[in-house]
Every structure is written in C-alpha cells, then in structure tokens.
Write an enzyme that holds these catalytic residues in place. Structure first.
Site, PDB file in Angstrom:
ATOM      1  N   GLU A  18      64.785  34.912  74.266  1.00 60.47           N
ATOM      2  CA  GLU A  18      65.023  34.129  73.055  1.00 60.47           C
ATOM      3  C   GLU A  18      64.420  32.738  73.238  1.00 60.47           C
ATOM      4  O   GLU A  18      64.385  32.205  74.347  1.00 60.47           O
ATOM      5  CB  GLU A  18      66.530  33.994  72.782  1.00 60.47           C
ATOM      6  CG  GLU A  18      67.244  35.311  72.556  1.00 60.47           C
ATOM      7  CD  GLU A  18      67.575  35.563  71.099  1.00 60.47           C
ATOM      8  OE1 GLU A  18      67.384  34.659  70.268  1.00 60.47           O
ATOM      9  OE2 GLU A  18      68.033  36.688  70.798  1.00 60.47           O
ATOM     10  N   CYS A  44      64.445  35.729  68.327  1.00 59.40           N
ATOM     11  CA  CYS A  44      64.511  36.807  69.321  1.00 59.40           C
ATOM     12  C   CYS A  44      63.136  37.433  69.533  1.00 59.40           C
ATOM     13  O   CYS A  44      62.964  38.258  70.421  1.00 59.40           O
ATOM     14  CB  CYS A  44      65.513  37.873  68.883  1.00 59.40           C
ATOM     15  SG  CYS A  44      65.115  38.661  67.311  1.00 59.40           S
TER      16      CYS A  44
END
Length: 612
Positions: free
Chosen positions: A574, A531
């Site tokens: 991401e 992330c």
C-alpha cells in the site's frame, strides 16, 4: 472501503469466478515435458454446455469516448437505452472498443439497432455482431499440440511461487524490493506529470532535486507487525489437483492460462494455522459428500468455494460455503445445509473457533443482481475485530483490511498526514464499513463518509453506535455523485478546514470524483490510500493538472508518500500519498496547452438530502 465492481475480462463466462484475492500472479512457462499427442478438441464446444449461452449473442461496440466508467456505461445501456445487457467485457480502461453479451438473438439485434450510430459524449458509436471467443483452456491444449506425435505441456509454478512470490526472500529483502518498486512508481508518476503538464515542469524539476529524483518525498517503508499467517480473510477454491484428488485451496494459475487444478494452502506462509485447519475440515466434508466438486470446464458439479474470515481480537471464525445449486430441489439444498451445520459444529470445529456459518449460492447473476445470495445457517451473524481500540462488526461481504495489525499502521499514517484538529471536517471517500473514518473521529470535528454498497454503510453506522461515536455520518451512494453534497453537508465555517481521505478500489477513482475534489472550495489537503499504486498514477496526475475547463479548482501538489507493507511474502504494497492545495492566486485561468481531462459534466446537481 468496499471494493467496487470491476469489468470482467475473462472468457468464457464462468471460468474464474472463484479466484482467491491473493491469487494475482500470472503463470509463466517454466519447462516443457512430452507426452503422446491427442486429437484436437473443439474450442467452441462450451457454447452447447449447460448454463452458458450469452457468448453466442455478443456484439462489439467501437469508437467509444476516451473517458468513461463502468457505472456510466451500464447506466447508458441498461437504464437509458433499456438494453438488458448480460455481461460487459473490456480489454483495458480507456479502450475504444468493448464487447457486450446478451441473453438471446432478439436482444442482440435490438442492441445493434439502438447503438449503431448513437452519439455518446460526442462520439458516434459503431455496433455489430461479434464472434464468440474460444474456450481458453481448450485453446491452450490445442496450441500445445506439436508435430510428430508429441504434445508440449507447460509446467506450472508451485502454489508457493504463485501466491507468495517473495516468500523465498528474507523479510528485510522483501521490504527492500517493495521500497524499490515504490520508487519506480513515483518515477513513473513524475514522468507522467512532465509529459502531460508542461506548465509545471519547473516544479517537477525542483522536487526531483530535493527528493533524489522523485516528484515528492518518499519515506521509509513501514513493516508489518505480523509477517506469517496474517490474512484474516481468504476465498479458497474447491476442485481437483493434477492427480484428480479433491482439494480445497487455491488454483495454480487460472482458467484463461490453461490451468484449473487446485492445491492445498498447507505450505503458504501468509495463511494462519487456524485457517489451514478449517480448510482441511471442509475438505473432509466435501470428500465424504455424494455431491461432486464444480468444474469450470464443464460447468457441472456443486461445491465451488469456501470463504473464511477470522478475528485476531476474539479468535472467532466465520465460514461461508459456496455452492452451485444446479437443479437441486429446495429439500436437497436444505439437506446439504443441515449437513454443513452438523459438520462445522463438531467438537473439532468448536475447538478451531467456528462461530458463524453461512451458505452462498454461486450461480449466474440475474438482471440487476450484483452479489450472490447469502443465507445465514448457524451461530453469530457477524464476527468482531478491533483496530485502534475500536470494535468493528464484520459481515460476510464486508471489506475489511486483510492484515489487521498492519491496518493500524496504515490508518495511523493517514491520520498523521491529514494533521486534523477539532476544527477539521473529514470526507471519507469510499468509506466501506467506516474503519478509517471512525479511527479519525477523535482527531477531528466530524467525519462524512460515502460508499456505494448499502450493506457496508449499515455496518459503518452500526460500528459508530458500537463504539459510541457520534461525530460520524455515513451515506450510501456513488462517490461520483455525492462528493459535492458531502461538502455542502460539512458546512465549513470561517477558521475551519476540510480534509479528504480517499481509499478507492484497485482501479482508482473515476474522473468525475477527481473533478469534484479538485473543484471543492476549502478542501486543501487530501490523503490518497492506494492498494495498487501503479493504477493510481492517473488519479494523482489529474489532481496536479493546472486549471482547465473541467479542473477549475487550484491544483494539488504531491508532498509525501509512505509505503506500508500490508502483504508480506507477496509483491503487493500500500502507498499513502499526501496532496496539498497550492495557494490560490487572485486570477486562475484554465491552461490552454494541457491535455483535455474529461468530456463529461463539470458540475453535479445538488442531491436530495433524503438520500443522505
């Protein structure tokens, strides 16, 4: 995946504990206004404020080893040396110095005596008293004071510019910008490999020729199916706007930037209408209450935060009201809780879909306490959402991807890259409530997951039962300690293979976890879900380093990367990266010219099977 604990960097202690997840953009000066100058304030007055003491009793520790983690450091200070620290403050990962706060002068002096000259990981530590830090808000006010009776005041960005920095762009342009950023991250990755691993430069150059200058193939970015109102969780602050009006929303900036005002999320594109209505409903309650909102400047007041979780599958809404109890009696707290229940069970609240009500005490943590106290007040204890046709129970503190529809795409990318089969065992590292592992279950022989938060593991086990999945096992513990045991439990046989799915917190995995993955025989494919791709670069480089005394296993090679947009209107994205193990040579010796990776243990002792 539950996000693991991070090291506090904000001063003073209570300044930013209610910062929402999506408030991550630094406020920059825009223009200057003028107003009459005020007398300079005392930047250390906060030391005498109620509820704050530990900054008085701070020490500085220098000459720390290059590689250490917060878990290791806390274990050293609090368990082995029994120092009872109150707070650890670090400037950046790998920094050779840090600050530690204690509760009183005797504890501070005992720590200095114990730590000064103590040898840890081959380094002789230095410890001495440190001055308290100035209040950042007051400091900024004083710094803004000009000459000739004029004060320069920085104008803030709007809340929309702060929280949804890309909302002014078309979605196509947002995706283009994010894809370009992922190219930059992979370029940095390639440069780091070139710099730290000279023996594989020929491989890096070959990959750059094949992949348009990148160290691996970068596929096109996957767009989010839902662009507006996609967030299923938000932590809203309670405070005052610049006009002194009570607001429930997000801070425009942060305490350390000199701004504590809160503005309404009404115009934010990433917040759903259901959440906005719930925010307004709670704002009405706070305004009508006789209790004041909490001030991070004075440490006075009560209402601090509202957490809202929603389910796209059931339309359920969970609310968690966060308050600082101050000196309120139990009877007074019960009275407030009853009023909260009454307000959130009104006809309007029922129409919104509020099905679960919790109360959270937000106050200074006691020794050994990692999370705030949560009390269930009314309705369901959980809400339920679905990914890949599977149901997932969500508790107040559980980690669940904030964009449910995009999570389906993210997990499918991981499944496709893993290429698992009925002969594949999957290690789910940092498994959280089991979402990725359970989505893998029908594509593999078995899933073994590990997560540091026990409650998340309980949720994972429940989710497996809820979906009648029997080939998944989840274990509570630190991945740094349990990866070797997980591999042993996988019991890989001839003709079978092992795949690891890694979905760590923003800071990435500790070097001990990377070392165990590198040294794991039979693990030939690894899918890394990040992330925060820039923060993950170090982990990726360590996976690719040639053999050394610490990294005895044959190195992995980055093969493919897929960006997935989980956060429309914000700069975040991401990145899923596939690593494959190089074919093992008959003789594999440590490289002599590579940089040292770790001074800690090479092996982790076998864990007690009862823990698993």
């Amino acid at each position: 995946m539950a996000k693991m604990e991070t090291i506090s960097v904000n001063l003073p202690e209570a300044d930013d504990s209610t910062k929402p997840e999506n408030e991550e953009v630094t406020i920059e000066p825009k223009v200057f206004a003028e107003k009459p100058a005020a007398a300079k304030e005392d930047e250390y007055a906060y030391l005498d404020a109620t509820g704050f003491t530990s900054e008085r009793f701070k020490i500085e520790i220098r000459n720390l080893p290059k590689h250490y983690g917060i878990h290791e450091l806390k274990k050293l200070l609090n368990v082995k040396l029994e120092l009872s620290t109150n707070k650890i403050k670090i400037m950046r990962p790998g920094c050779p110095f840090l600050f530690v706060c204690f509760r009183d002068e005797s504890e501070r002096q005992a720590a200095i005596k114990t730590l000064n000259g103590y040898v840890w990981k081959g380094k002789t530590l230095q410890a001495f008293e440190a001055k308290p830090a100035p209040d950042p808000l007051v400091k900024r006010r004083n710094e803004a004071a000009g000459v000739d009776g004029v004060v320069s005041v920085k104008k803030r960005k709007t809340l929309e510019e702060t929280v949804t920095a890309l909302a002014h762009l078309s979605y196509e342009d947002q995706l283009s910008q994010k894809y370009s950023e992922m190219r930059n991250v992979l370029t940095i990755f390639g440069n780091e490999i070139w710099k730290t691993c000279p023996s594989i430069r020929s491989h890096v150059e070959a990959q750059r020729k094949l992949n348009d200058g990148l160290p691996c193939k970068l596929e096109s970015i996957k767009s989010s199916p839902q662009i507006d109102g996609y967030r299923n969780k938000c932590e809203f602050s309670v405070g005052k706007n610049e006009h002194g009006e009570t607001k429930v929303g997000f801070r425009v900036g942060s305490y350390s930037n000199g701004f504590i005002e809160v503005e309404s999320p009404e115009n934010l594109k990433n917040i759903s209408d259901k959440m906005k209505v719930t925010v307004k409903l709670f704002e009405e309650f706070v305004r009508e209450s006789k209790y004041e909102v909490y001030s991070p400047e004075t440490y006075q007041g009560y209402f601090r935060q509202l957490t809202i979780r929603t389910s796209s599958a059931t339309e359920e809404v969970m609310v968690v009201v966060g308050m600082h109890p101050q000196s309120l009696s139990e009877d007074e707290l019960k009275e407030i809780q009853a009023a909260i229940v009454q307000h959130f069970t009104s006809d309007k609240a029922i129409e919104v879909g509020i099905s679960s009500i919790y109360f959270e005490k937000i106050e200074k943590h006691k020794p050994g306490q990692n999370v705030n106290q949560i009390e269930h007040l009314h309705g369901e204890t959980h809400i339920v959402d679905t990914i890949h046709g599977l149901k997932f129970r969500i508790s107040p503190l559980a980690f669940f991807q904030i964009n449910t529809q995009a999570a389906e795409i993210l997990y499918q990318c991981a499944i496709d890259l893993a290429e698992s089969s009925e002969k594949t065992s999957v290690l789910d590292i940092c498994c959280g409530t089991g979402t990725i592992g359970l989505c893998f279950a029908k594509h593999c022989k078995q899933v073994l997951g590990v997560e540091i938060i026990p409650q998340a593991i309980e949720d994972a086990k429940h989710n497996a039962e809820l979906n009648q999945i029997e080939n998944c096992k989840f274990f509570a513990g630190n991945a740094d300690d349990l990866i070797t045991s997980l591999i042993r439990n996988a019991n890989i046989r001839s003709g079978e293979n092992l795949v690891a799915i890694v979905d760590p917190p923003r800071a990435g995995l500790h070097i001990r976890s990377i070392t165990q993955l590198r040294n794991a025989r039979g693990l030939n494919r690894l899918v890394y879900v990040s992330c925060s791709p820039r923060s993950a670069v170090k982990n990726w480089v360590d996976l690719m380093r040639p053999c050394s005394k610490a990294m005895r296993g044959v190195p992995f090679v980055a093969k493919k990367a897929i960006p997935v947009d989980m956060f429309p209107h914000s700069p975040h994205v991401e990145l899923v990266v596939l690593f494959e193990r190089e074919p093992e040579k008959e003789e594999s010796r440590p490289a002599e010219n590579e940089e040292s990776v770790d001074e800690g243990r090479d092996d982790v002792p076998p864990e007690d099977e009862a823990r698993m």
